[in-house]
Motif scaffolding. Structure first.
Motif, PDB file in Angstrom:
ATOM      1  N   ILE A 291      -9.711 -11.545  17.688  1.00 19.25           N
ATOM      2  CA  ILE A 291      -8.398 -11.797  17.068  1.00 19.25           C
ATOM      3  C   ILE A 291      -8.452 -11.470  15.585  1.00 19.25           C
ATOM      4  N   ILE A 292      -9.507 -11.936  14.910  1.00 18.70           N
ATOM      5  CA  ILE A 292      -9.647 -11.661  13.480  1.00 18.70           C
ATOM      6  C   ILE A 292      -9.767 -10.166  13.238  1.00 18.70           C
ATOM      7  N   PHE A 293     -10.540  -9.492  14.067  1.00 24.61           N
ATOM      8  CA  PHE A 293     -10.733  -8.045  13.916  1.00 24.61           C
ATOM      9  C   PHE A 293      -9.403  -7.297  14.087  1.00 24.61           C
ATOM     10  N   ASP A 294      -8.647  -7.642  15.130  1.00 21.35           N
ATOM     11  CA  ASP A 294      -7.366  -6.962  15.401  1.00 21.35           C
ATOM     12  C   ASP A 294      -6.359  -7.217  14.279  1.00 21.35           C
ATOM     13  N   GLU A 295      -6.272  -8.476  13.830  1.00 23.60           N
ATOM     14  CA  GLU A 295      -5.301  -8.798  12.790  1.00 23.60           C
ATOM     15  C   GLU A 295      -5.691  -8.175  11.456  1.00 23.60           C
ATOM     16  N   ASN A 296      -6.982  -8.109  11.197  1.00 23.81           N
ATOM     17  CA  ASN A 296      -7.455  -7.455   9.979  1.00 23.81           C
ATOM     18  C   ASN A 296      -7.116  -5.964  10.014  1.00 23.81           C
ATOM     19  N   LYS A 297      -7.263  -5.363  11.187  1.00 25.38           N
ATOM     20  CA  LYS A 297      -6.901  -3.950  11.347  1.00 25.38           C
ATOM     21  C   LYS A 297      -5.395  -3.756  11.157  1.00 25.38           C
ATOM     22  N   ARG A 298      -4.650  -4.711  11.650  1.00 19.20           N
ATOM     23  CA  ARG A 298      -3.181  -4.657  11.495  1.00 19.20           C
ATOM     24  C   ARG A 298      -2.804  -4.728  10.018  1.00 19.20           C
ATOM     25  N   LEU A 299      -3.464  -5.600   9.254  1.00 18.85           N
ATOM     26  CA  LEU A 299      -3.224  -5.696   7.818  1.00 18.85           C
ATOM     27  C   LEU A 299      -3.565  -4.375   7.122  1.00 18.85           C
ATOM     28  N   ALA A 300      -4.688  -3.807   7.507  1.00 23.62           N
ATOM     29  CA  ALA A 300      -5.113  -2.547   6.906  1.00 23.62           C
ATOM     30  C   ALA A 300      -4.100  -1.439   7.181  1.00 23.62           C
ATOM     31  N   ASN A 301      -3.522  -1.425   8.390  1.00 25.56           N
ATOM     32  CA  ASN A 301      -2.511  -0.411   8.724  1.00 25.56           C
ATOM     33  C   ASN A 301      -1.263  -0.563   7.861  1.00 25.56           C
ATOM     34  N   HIS A 302      -0.837  -1.835   7.655  1.00 24.60           N
ATOM     35  CA  HIS A 302       0.340  -2.076   6.806  1.00 24.60           C
ATOM     36  C   HIS A 302       0.093  -1.558   5.393  1.00 24.60           C
ATOM     37  N   VAL A 303      -1.061  -1.905   4.849  1.00 23.18           N
ATOM     38  CA  VAL A 303      -1.383  -1.469   3.489  1.00 23.18           C
ATOM     39  C   VAL A 303      -1.482   0.053   3.422  1.00 23.18           C
ATOM     40  N   GLU A 304      -2.060   0.669   4.442  1.00 24.03           N
ATOM     41  CA  GLU A 304      -2.220   2.122   4.456  1.00 24.03           C
ATOM     42  C   GLU A 304      -0.871   2.834   4.481  1.00 24.03           C
ATOM     43  N   LYS A 305       0.096   2.263   5.203  1.00 25.73           N
ATOM     44  CA  LYS A 305       1.428   2.871   5.254  1.00 25.73           C
ATOM     45  C   LYS A 305       2.047   2.921   3.864  1.00 25.73           C
ATOM     46  N   VAL A 306       1.953   1.805   3.149  1.00 24.52           N
ATOM     47  CA  VAL A 306       2.516   1.752   1.799  1.00 24.52           C
ATOM     48  C   VAL A 306       1.785   2.733   0.880  1.00 24.52           C
ATOM     49  N   LEU A 307       0.468   2.791   0.981  1.00 20.54           N
ATOM     50  CA  LEU A 307      -0.308   3.692   0.137  1.00 20.54           C
ATOM     51  C   LEU A 307      -0.014   5.155   0.443  1.00 20.54           C
TER      52      LEU A 307
END
Length: 475
Positions: A291-307
């Motif tokens: 769960i932590i791994f998936d949610e962390n990946k989800r956070l990274a995707n959100h940040v990557e979209k903005v970047l």
């Protein structure tokens, strides 16, 4: 307030222009009446000349005329009065002699009742005996020019009766002469009223007045329209700034919402792992770690979209282009959404008909572009999603069409969907996940591949995105 101010400026400008035109009309009328007075005096002088010759000899009359011309006030080129002096050829002694002769003649005039009556009844003589139409036109024209009036005119001169025109210019409408306000009686000192009247009519008066102040009117209208354009631009800028502010606030709210969800999930999973009673089992540890791994990946995707958007906007995003099969990229992207579509009882229909589907593209970003279009087709749908992806070749490349049966777009939304942070709401602000960057990102990737994108849509009937990517891409 700005709108009220603009109305006020328009009203003031209109009133000012009206007053300017009225002032010019008054100046015109004043000059015309002065002209008619001068013409009247000139006609009287012409009319009384035979009578003066009968009273004085020709030689004395000529001298008297010279003395009169030498002593009357005239005006210089600037309009200032000047007093003419006696000439060398006409001495003061000669002038005094003429004056004495006039004094000697006066008692005879007073004693001679016939001469007095003759001087009073000179106006009875028909005026056409001394004037013709051409001569009268020349007199009027010279007088008008002397008073600064250079426009076409018509005239009429009556005698005996108000409607008996004895002298009249060519092509002159009688009705206009009757209605004209420019009229003056001739021989006003005469005892017998003969209805000798001079009338003037100016067919191009309005054009003449307008021409005299057209620069003022044109400049006033020009600057007024400049003010209107500036007002409209200011209003548009203010409106756009407000819209951008609202969109950014919406973006911040959605970003906060999107980031808080995985953070909260990670926080809960971490607490579970810290609880020895729960994390003692390896099955539970793996579950919460995933769960932590998936949610962390989800956070990274959100940040990557903005970047990614930030880098695209600055021109810092580097594309790693290589020749790839567009059909393979589309097929792989559609499979990623298969599970989600199964849950919604939806489907994707692929019609990959392009004979040459090889393009030089950045596989990652091109794949993300297709992902965003499919994702939007699912999110903005109020029924079982049906997504159709078609490909075909056109003259210089490949055309990709992504069609859905979703809620559709209004004309207003169609013009805004590619703007950053813009989101088509389905109700609540957070009812659809995302930052409003998906289609802006799609547009950026299409442009990065030297292509173009368009949209066709109707409310409640669905939307079609059409992408054209050229085969030969030049920087």
């Amino acid at each position: 307030m700005l709108f009220i101010g603009m109305i006020g400026i328009a009203v003031v400008q209109f009133i000012w222009l009206q007053k300017a035109i009225k002032s010019k009309e008054q100046d015109f009328d004043k000059n015309v009446y002065q002209t008619m007075f001068d013409v009247s005096k000139h006609i009287e002088d012409i009319h009384i000349e035979p009578f003066m010759h009968s009273m004085f000899g020709d030689e004395d009359l000529d001298r008297l005329s010279v003395s009169k011309e030498l002593m009357v006030k005239n005006y210089d080129e600037e309009g200032n009065p000047i007093q003419l002096a006696l000439s060398d050829s006409f001495s003061a002694e000669k002038f005094a002699a003429i004056k004495e002769k006039i004094k000697e003649a006066m008692p005879l005039q007073i004693d001679n009742i016939q001469q007095i009556m003759a001087s009073q009844f000179i106006s009875i003589v028909p005026i056409q005996n001394y004037l013709d139409t051409q001569k009268l036109r020349e007199i009027i024209q010279l007088a008008l020019l002397h008073h600064g009036i250079k426009t076409d005119f018509r005239f009429g001169l009556t005698d005996i009766a108000p409607n008996n025109f004895v002298l009249i210019s060519k092509n002159t409408p009688f009705v206009e002469l009757y209605k004209t306000k420019y009229s003056i009686d001739l021989f006003p000192q005469s005892i017998v009223k003969q209805n000798k009247t001079l009338r003037l009519y100016f067919p191009d008066k309005d054009k003449y007045i307008f021409k005299s102040i057209w620069v003022v009117i044109a400049s006033s209208i020009f600057f007024f329209f400049i003010t209107i354009i500036a007002f409209m631009l200011a209003f548009k800028i203010i409106f756009n700034q407000k819209r951008l502010s609202d969109m950014k606030n919406d973006f911040i709210n959605n970003m906060t919402h999107e980031l808080k969800t995985p953070i909260a999930t990670i926080s809960i999973a971490s607490e579970m792992l810290r609880d020895n009673s729960i994390s003692s089992l390896s099955e539970n540890r793996n579950k919460y770690a995933n769960i932590i791994f998936d949610e962390n990946k989800r956070l990274a995707n959100h940040v990557e979209k903005v970047l990614q958007i930030a880098r695209l906007e600055k021109g810092e995003l580097e594309l790693n282009k290589d020749y790839r099969s567009v059909h393979e990229i589309i097929d792989a992207a559609s499979k990623r959404f298969q599970l989600q579509l199964n849950e919604l009882e939806g489907e994707i229909e692929l019609s990959l008909n392009a004979k040459n589907d090889i393009l030089e593209v950045d596989e990652l970003h091109f794949s993300n572009m297709i992902n965003n279009l499919i994702d939007n087709a699912i999110k903005y749908n109020d029924k079982k999603p049906l997504i159709k992806i078609n490909t075909s070749n056109y003259n210089s490349g490949i055309q990709i069409e992504v069609t859905d049966n979703g809620i559709g777009l209004s004309k207003e939304n169609q013009n805004k969907i590619f703007d950053k942070f813009y989101r088509v709401a389905k109700g609540n602000v957070h009812d659809v996940k995302g930052f409003g960057l998906g289609l802006s990102y799609v547009l950026s990737i299409v442009k990065a591949h030297h292509g173009k994108i368009s949209v066709e849509s109707k409310l409640k009937e669905g939307t079609k995105f059409i992408i054209q990517i050229p085969t030969n891409q030049t920087e």
